[in-house]
Design an enzyme around this catalytic site. Structure first.
Site, PDB file in Angstrom:
ATOM      1  N   GLN A 267       4.187  -4.840  93.583  1.00  0.00           N
ATOM      2  CA  GLN A 267       3.894  -6.258  93.824  1.00  0.00           C
ATOM      3  C   GLN A 267       2.567  -6.473  94.535  1.00  0.00           C
ATOM      4  O   GLN A 267       2.043  -7.588  94.527  1.00  0.00           O
ATOM      5  CB  GLN A 267       5.037  -6.889  94.625  1.00  0.00           C
TER       6      GLN A 267
ATOM      7  N   ASN B 286      15.974   0.196  96.630  1.00  0.00           N
ATOM      8  CA  ASN B 286      16.012  -1.215  96.997  1.00  0.00           C
ATOM      9  C   ASN B 286      16.960  -1.983  96.072  1.00  0.00           C
ATOM     10  O   ASN B 286      16.805  -1.955  94.855  1.00  0.00           O
ATOM     11  CB  ASN B 286      14.604  -1.794  96.856  1.00  0.00           C
ATOM     12  N   GLU B 287      17.932  -2.627  96.659  1.00  0.00           N
ATOM     13  CA  GLU B 287      18.807  -3.557  95.947  1.00  0.00           C
ATOM     14  C   GLU B 287      19.481  -3.001  94.697  1.00  0.00           C
ATOM     15  O   GLU B 287      19.281  -3.513  93.590  1.00  0.00           O
ATOM     16  CB  GLU B 287      18.032  -4.833  95.601  1.00  0.00           C
TER      17      GLU B 287
HETATM   18  C1  GCO Z   1      14.009  -8.619  95.947  1.00  0.00           C
HETATM   19  C2  GCO Z   1      12.862  -7.745  96.090  1.00  0.00           C
HETATM   20  C3  GCO Z   1      11.541  -8.383  96.229  1.00  0.00           C
HETATM   21  C4  GCO Z   1      11.367  -9.812  95.785  1.00  0.00           C
HETATM   22  C5  GCO Z   1      11.911 -10.778  96.777  1.00  0.00           C
HETATM   23  C6  GCO Z   1      11.654 -12.217  96.462  1.00  0.00           C
HETATM   24  O1  GCO Z   1      14.670  -8.871  96.948  1.00  0.00           O
HETATM   25  O2  GCO Z   1      14.281  -9.055  94.837  1.00  0.00           O
HETATM   26  O3  GCO Z   1      13.068  -6.823  97.095  1.00  0.00           O
HETATM   27  O4  GCO Z   1      10.783  -7.525  95.455  1.00  0.00           O
HETATM   28  O5  GCO Z   1      10.042 -10.079  95.593  1.00  0.00           O
HETATM   29  O6  GCO Z   1      13.282 -10.642  96.898  1.00  0.00           O
HETATM   30  O7  GCO Z   1      12.347 -12.618  95.327  1.00  0.00           O
END
Ligand code: GCO
Length: 410
Positions: A20, A158-159
């Site tokens: 990003q 992440n996530e």
């Molecule tokens: C997520 C990611 C980020 C996003 C943010 C805003 O949480 O999806 O970690 O990369 O940019 O959440 O949408």
């Protein structure tokens, strides 16, 4: 006036992700997706914020604002551009970034996987292939061996729950789009084997991603350095509207708890919250036209953060780090108020005795918001897209002051 003092060593930071902000992450699957015919991406990531070259001034700026931590991610695809070929030069790049953090009094929080994946992994099926946890762990081992002594906190993936969340909130199925067909073709897999991280929502994919997390956790812990390791979760504050208790509990389980319950051995849970989800007997009740929203269409509801911190702490029993929280808007006064109210809810959770160890605003800079491109503005620092000039917004000064003082007066 009430003064709340945060715990000693509380981490105050902002967060970014390699793809990003760095620019020209050409070895990722995302770069391919952004350039496909009928792509769902509004625009390609291109130079992003050129953070790859500008990190020294960027990190110095964050430190000068008052922050003591910075969360960023490594681009696996830079470090391992072809399978089994590791780039010493790119590892050295990240080593310099880590050293720059320390020189500026900044604790580096390193995410090993933030959505993007090397393009070479996709023909295997990416995040639906059973061999992926081992491939991911091999990269993590290389990276930690090179960087571990300088890492402050590590996030594995992440996530992992983002695909389930997206499948609930998107009005269409990505799998039904021409984009999906084109992507499968580009990577030489069948549409069913297209394991894109953000959309790999099957139970099999969940198992692959959680297995990758576990293996990564072990290799990272075995490597140099001694720092907490955990994962981060996209946590919306699930709330039941009248009659929606059962449905809300079902959503909470599918989107969140099924992951949160499997984190034994982790050192913390990373909470990433933007809004709430109201659930009625028939499913999600979307906020009406009269409700203020962020640029992603989510309700302006800063108190969601208190709710998700409580939930994550209760289900996992782990210390919490708020690894992302923020509001996308062209109007920084709305973002500033969002931070004020969200942090107020953090102070409440601390007063209740929950072990919250840090707060990271998403995001340091206006950056590439995935399929939405550069339109949503999440940054506390504006970035001029033509000149790359950085301009801190009032919210940056407010948060930085709070970080410096480590206390909240309201
Ligand atoms: C997520 C990611 C980020 C996003 C943010 C805003 O949480 O999806 O970690 O990369 O940019 O959440 O949408």
């Amino acid at each position: 006036m009430t003064t709340f003092t945060f715990p000693k060593n509380f981490l105050w930071g902002t967060a970014t992700a390699a793809h990003q902000v760095e620019g020209n992450n050409i070895n990722t699957e995302s770069w391919v997706l952004e350039h496909l015919p009928e792509t769902v991406y509004a625009e390609p990531s291109g130079d992003a914020c050129d953070h790859y070259h500008r990190y020294p001034e960027d990190i110095a700026l964050l430190a000068s604002l008052g922050f003591n931590a910075y969360r960023f991610s490594l681009d696996w695809a830079r470090i391992e551009p072809e399978e089994g070929e590791f780039s010493y030069a790119e590892l050295e790049h990240y080593r310099r970034m880590l050293a720059t953090c320390h020189e500026n009094g900044i604790q580096p929080v390193v995410t090993f996987h933030h959505f993007t994946t090397p393009r070479w992994l996709m023909p295997y099926g990416g995040w639906v292939d059973e061999g992926t946890p081992d491939r991911f762990a091999r990269y993590c081992e290389k990276a930690v061996n090179h960087l571990g002594d300088l890492i402050g906190v590590a996030c594995t993936v992440n996530e992992p729950n983002i695909p389930v969340l997206l499948s609930k909130i998107l009005p269409f199925k990505m799998q039904d789009t021409p984009f999906w067909q084109n992507a499968a073709q580009a990577f030489g897999v069948s549409p069913e084997r297209l394991g894109l991280f953000q959309f790999a929502g099957t139970p099999e994919a969940r198992n692959v991603i959680l297995a990758a997390h576990k293996k990564a956790l072990n290799v990272i812990k075995a490597g140099p350095g001694d720092f907490p390791v955990g994962l981060t979760m996209a946590l919306v504050d699930v709330q039941a509207a009248e009659g929606g208790e059962e449905k809300a509990a079902e959503y909470q389980y599918e989107m969140n708890d099924i992951f949160l319950e499997q984190l034994e051995g982790d050192d913390f849970i990373g909470v990433q919250t933007y809004s709430r989800m109201l659930v009625g007997p028939d499913g999600i009740i979307h906020p009406g036209d009269d409700i203020e929203k962020n640029q992603m269409g989510e309700e302006y509801y800063p108190e969601a953060l208190g709710g998700t911190i409580r939930h994550a702490a209760k289900v996992t029993g782990l210390p919490v780090i708020v690894t992302e929280n923020g509001f996308s808007s062209e109007d920084d006064t709305r973002r500033l108020e969002y931070f004020q109210r969200a942090l107020r809810s953090v102070t409440e959770t601390l007063q209740e005795g929950i072990d919250v160890r840090g707060y990271f605003a998403w995001s340091a800079f206006d950056n590439f918001e995935w399929v939405a491109g550069y339109t949503p503005k999440f940054g506390i620092v504006a970035v001029d897209r033509a000149t790359q000039k950085r301009t801190p917004k009032p919210s940056a000064y407010w948060l930085g002051k709070m970080a410096k003082e480590n206390r909240y007066q309201y």
